[in-house]
Design an enzyme around this catalytic site. Structure first.
Site, PDB file in Angstrom:
ATOM      1  N   TYR A 146       0.855  -1.192   0.000  1.00  0.00           N
ATOM      2  CA  TYR A 146       0.000   0.000   0.000  1.00  0.00           C
ATOM      3  C   TYR A 146       0.886   1.235   0.000  1.00  0.00           C
ATOM      4  CZ  TYR A 146      -3.386   3.499   1.566  1.00  0.00           C
ATOM      5  OH  TYR A 146      -4.179   4.609   1.667  1.00  0.00           O
ATOM      6  N   ASP A 241       9.513   2.689  -0.672  1.00  0.00           N
ATOM      7  CA  ASP A 241       8.530   3.378   0.167  1.00  0.00           C
ATOM      8  C   ASP A 241       8.803   3.018   1.627  1.00  0.00           C
ATOM      9  OD1 ASP A 241       6.356   4.383   1.508  1.00  0.00           O
ATOM     10  OD2 ASP A 241       4.851   3.484   0.202  1.00  0.00           O
ATOM     11  N   LYS A 273       5.260   9.098   9.039  1.00  0.00           N
ATOM     12  CA  LYS A 273       5.025   8.545  10.366  1.00  0.00           C
ATOM     13  C   LYS A 273       6.067   8.985  11.391  1.00  0.00           C
ATOM     14  CE  LYS A 273       2.345   4.671   8.526  1.00  0.00           C
ATOM     15  NZ  LYS A 273       1.013   5.097   8.947  1.00  0.00           N
TER      16      LYS A 273
END
Length: 437
Positions: A146, A241, A273
């Site tokens: 994702y 990623d 994050k």
């Protein structure tokens, strides 16, 4: 499913559903995968969440990764409060964004960094930059990885290993998905076939450094290095990623698990994050020549009013400066303890399971045997997980409310927090066994 009484969470959820789709602002929060009432959290400190009904929970999602140090860390709060007192947004360059960029460059192989406000924005911008740099359009991604809700990356696999994809969700035009190839993860033959058929059209290949959005599924040994070399051989860019793994899996992120050892580097990386310290912040970075194609140096346009926000970059900088090697050692030790107890409890209860890990993050698959791709992850017993989840919640442990998510620990998970988790596991394992019988 008895559980603790949660009348205030229930009332808030009912109100939220009348003004917000599904009652939540990110789908997994709705508890749709496990059933029951989502807990509305009032406050958090250290390793603990407190909901609006006054119940405490050991937090094993840590805001889906960012709270590496725990909630409300006093030194991070002090830095944030000082920054807020100076103003919240200027729309100008500031010193904290320079300092945070320097910290990211020092920890990773990237040479230059551009800040944005979300992981989705980071991956979207990295792909635009890759297309602008190469003059090509096709993107390769892997099923189960994702990369945010970018149209081109919400694609489903086509009918063959090297075919272009189809839209994976309503609202994504076929034209957007049609330039994306979706391959099975950890499948070198599929990658080779895709580049053989489309190599001169492929702008980039994007992958999670270690996938964590189908549960933690580590790359097979040498796989990421193979991807980097394959892209290089065909003139495409390799995008790693690290929105989830960056500064979470290790001090150097997921790259520290293999790239730093094997000697390969991505062309572009994305971060989020942890680097935001709990604030909406993300970044993408990479080789200086590639990043030099961004405006104002180059023709590829990207901009954002709140990019490099002084509060977010201050929080991120404080977090990374406090994330010392000793902190990562403590996180790893805590993960060791919890993983060992999970395995013991599920084994004793006769529940099929596999625990997989990337540095300090891990997940539990309710099935026999290791998982190497999304197809394998999809075979797990989600009913057993739902029973396990609610038994843990009833015992005061907040797990990710989905069987396809990663578990996270923080430096604030002390003996009391860990003991609460360990005490809850045997009963939860029995609940899972009953659900799978």
């Amino acid at each position: 499913m008895t559980g603790r009484a949660t009348p205030r969470s229930g009332a808030l959820f009912e109100r939220a559903q009348s003004v917000t789709p599904g009652g939540v602002n990110s789908p997994v929060r709705a508890f749709s995968a496990v059933g029951g009432t989502p807990r509305f959290i009032r406050s958090a400190r250290g390793a603990w969440l407190t909901d609006v009904d006054g119940h405490e929970y050991v937090d094993l999602i840590c805001s889906w990764g960012p709270m590496l140090l725990g909630h409300a860390h006093p030194e991070v709060l002090e830095a944030i409060n000082e920054a807020v007192a100076r103003g919240t947004s200027y729309g100008t360059p500031t010193e904290p964004e320079v300092l945070l960029a320097e910290e990211i460059v020092a920890r990773t192989p990237v040479e230059k960094v551009r800040f944005v406000s979300s992981g989705t924005e980071a991956t979207m911008s990295a792909i635009r930059l890759a297309r602008g740099f190469t003059g090509r359009d096709v993107v390769i991604k892997f099923a189960g990885c994702y990369h945010g809700h970018v149209d081109a990356l919400l694609a489903s696999a086509g009918s063959g290993l090297a075919t272009l994809a189809v839209p994976g969700t309503p609202g994504v035009p076929a034209s957007a998905a049609g330039e994306t190839i979706v391959l099975p993860y950890n499948d070198r033959a599929a990658v080779t076939a895709a580049f053989a058929e489309h190599g001169d059209r492929i702008a980039c290949l994007i992958t999670e450094a270690t996938p964590g959005n189908m549960g933690v599924v580590p790359p097979e040994p040498g796989f990421n290095g193979f991807l980097a070399q394959t892209c290089r051989d065909h003139g495409a860019l390799f995008i790693s990623d690290e929105v989830m793994t960056g500064f979470r899996a290790t001090r150097e992120g997921g790259w520290g698990l293999d790239g730093a050892v094997e000697g390969w580097t991505p062309d572009l990386m994305t971060f989020g994050k942890v680097m935001g310290g709990g604030f909406p912040a993300a970044a993408f970075g990479g080789r200086a020549d590639v990043m030099g194609r961004l405006a104002p140096e180059g023709p590829v346009y990207q901009a954002g009013t709140l990019s490099g926000n002084p509060i977010a970059t201050t929080a991120g900088l404080a977090t990374l400066r406090l994330a010392t090697p000793e902190v990562y050692a403590a996180l790893s030790a805590t993960a060791d303890t919890i993983i060992g107890a999970v395995v013991d409890a599920l084994t004793a209860a006769g529940v099929p399971h596999a625990v997989q890990r990337a540095g300090t993050m891990f997940s539990v698959f309710f099935r026999d045997g290791a998982v190497s791709d999304f197809a394998g992850a999809s075979t797990q017993d989600t009913a057993a997980f739902a029973a396990f989840f609610h038994a843990m919640l009833d015992a005061g442990v907040y797990l990710p409310p989905s069987a396809f998510e990663s578990w996270f620990v923080s430096a604030a998970h002390d003996e009391r927090a860990v003991a609460t988790v360990l005490d809850a596991l045997p009963i939860a394992a029995q609940a899972a066994a009953k659900a799978s019988a």
